[in-house]
Design an enzyme around this catalytic site. Sequence first.
Site, short mmCIF file in Angstrom:
data_model
loop_
_atom_site.label_atom_id
_atom_site.label_comp_id
_atom_site.label_asym_id
_atom_site.label_seq_id
_atom_site.Cartn_x
_atom_site.Cartn_y
_atom_site.Cartn_z
N ARG A 1 0.86 -1.18 0.00
CA ARG A 1 0.00 0.00 0.00
C ARG A 1 0.90 1.23 0.00
O ARG A 1 1.92 1.27 0.70
CB ARG A 1 -0.92 0.03 1.22
CG ARG A 1 -2.12 -0.91 1.14
CD ARG A 1 -3.16 -0.49 0.08
NE ARG A 1 -4.30 -1.38 -0.01
CZ ARG A 1 -4.39 -2.45 -0.79
NH1 ARG A 1 -3.37 -2.77 -1.59
NH2 ARG A 1 -5.47 -3.20 -0.82
N ASP B 1 4.49 -0.44 -6.90
CA ASP B 1 3.24 -0.71 -7.63
C ASP B 1 2.10 0.08 -7.01
O ASP B 1 0.98 0.03 -7.51
CB ASP B 1 2.94 -2.22 -7.54
CG ASP B 1 1.73 -2.61 -8.38
OD1 ASP B 1 1.71 -2.26 -9.58
OD2 ASP B 1 0.80 -3.24 -7.84
N GLU C 1 -2.42 7.46 -5.04
CA GLU C 1 -2.70 6.78 -6.31
C GLU C 1 -4.16 6.88 -6.74
O GLU C 1 -4.46 6.76 -7.93
CB GLU C 1 -2.29 5.30 -6.24
CG GLU C 1 -3.16 4.46 -5.32
CD GLU C 1 -2.79 2.97 -5.35
OE1 GLU C 1 -1.59 2.65 -5.21
OE2 GLU C 1 -3.71 2.15 -5.51
N HIS D 1 -0.52 -0.17 -9.77
CA HIS D 1 -1.32 -1.13 -8.97
C HIS D 1 -1.79 -2.30 -9.85
O HIS D 1 -2.97 -2.61 -9.92
CB HIS D 1 -2.52 -0.43 -8.32
CG HIS D 1 -2.94 -1.12 -7.04
ND1 HIS D 1 -3.27 -0.43 -5.89
CD2 HIS D 1 -3.10 -2.43 -6.71
CE1 HIS D 1 -3.60 -1.28 -4.94
NE2 HIS D 1 -3.50 -2.51 -5.42
#
Length: 330
Positions: free
Chosen positions: A234, A258, A263, A295
């Site tokens: 996260r 990622d 985000e 993500h």
Amino acid sequence: MKVAVFSTKAYDRQFLSAANSPIQHELVFFEPRLNRDTAILAAGFPAVCVFVHDQVDAPTLELLASRGTRLVVLRCAGFNNVDLQAAADLGITVVRVPAYSPYGVAEHAVGLILSLNRKIHRAYNRVREGNFSLDGLLGFNLHERTVGIVGTGKIGLILGQIMKGFGCNLLAYDVYRNPELEALGGKYVELPELFANSDIISLHCPLTPETHHLINTEAIEKIKPGVMLINTSRGALIDTQAVIEGLKSGKIGYLGVDVYEQESELFFEDLSGEIIQDDIFQRLTTFPNVLITGHQAFFTAEALYNIAETTFANITDVEQGRSCANEIRA
Ligand code: NAD
């Protein structure tokens, strides 16, 4: 059951519809994210189905409850976007998909490690431009390097198994020890020891108040100079501004992420051609030793299939009054 499915993309509709065909729940797909403004779309739906960027906060839950929703179905594992206490107070059941692609996420973390180390992302562009120079592409052997894994649950353990295959030494930190990680030869240590001795640090713990900005200025002071930092968990596990300072000073040698704290303003949308307003994110993209994916670590066919299957099993359990093993409570 009548289910309002929020944040849907074409791939969600494809996998959810296929899994639903023998069950025949009444699915209505909505592209927008669930939040206070869009909760009205779920009026009259006993269940809503949501993903990582839907805002299932107290005001949204109150709006949902007032219009008849009694079940929130997460089609993901993390539930940091849900106010579980508010849901309990409103009599709303919350279920999730606790594991759908631990291999997919761990393999993506390895992809980031290999790409950053051997500069595959840079080599790809160079070769396409006719530049076959090796300057700047020097990597290191993973064999006998030390990988520090923070969070040794399902994904962290699989990363340990894969990296063991490369001949790496494993250090680990978790609030609970995983005997399977120890059986691999992984050694549990306190965080400062993991920070000081790891060539690669990979984060696999959930986002909680305890893990928020786990990687901050103080942590970066303790890490081995030139460390490779990987985050597929996260975004808010990392204080991005502190990491940018670490990259500028060279203390952090590589960053593969990622996930990103802000985000939800960017990921899962095609913003090509638009002016990105997030200056911190834009600064990150300027470093040659930073690799960012949007993500996508979970995004394998197996994961989408498993998400869909578990989602409907969860809905059916609740609909038929059975206890659901995937229910989450405050
Ligand atoms: P898991 O529950 O199996 O493992 C999490 C581990 O973290 C557990 O062993 C737990 O004890 C540990 N932990 C909890 N609090 C901690 C703390 N304060 N410090 C250190 N360790 C702590 O979860 P998992 O399936 O391995 O997933 C890990 C995380 O990966 C999820 O929380 C989610 O945020 C993230 N995830 C990301 C993607 C993606 O596409 N990028 C997909 C799935 C999951």
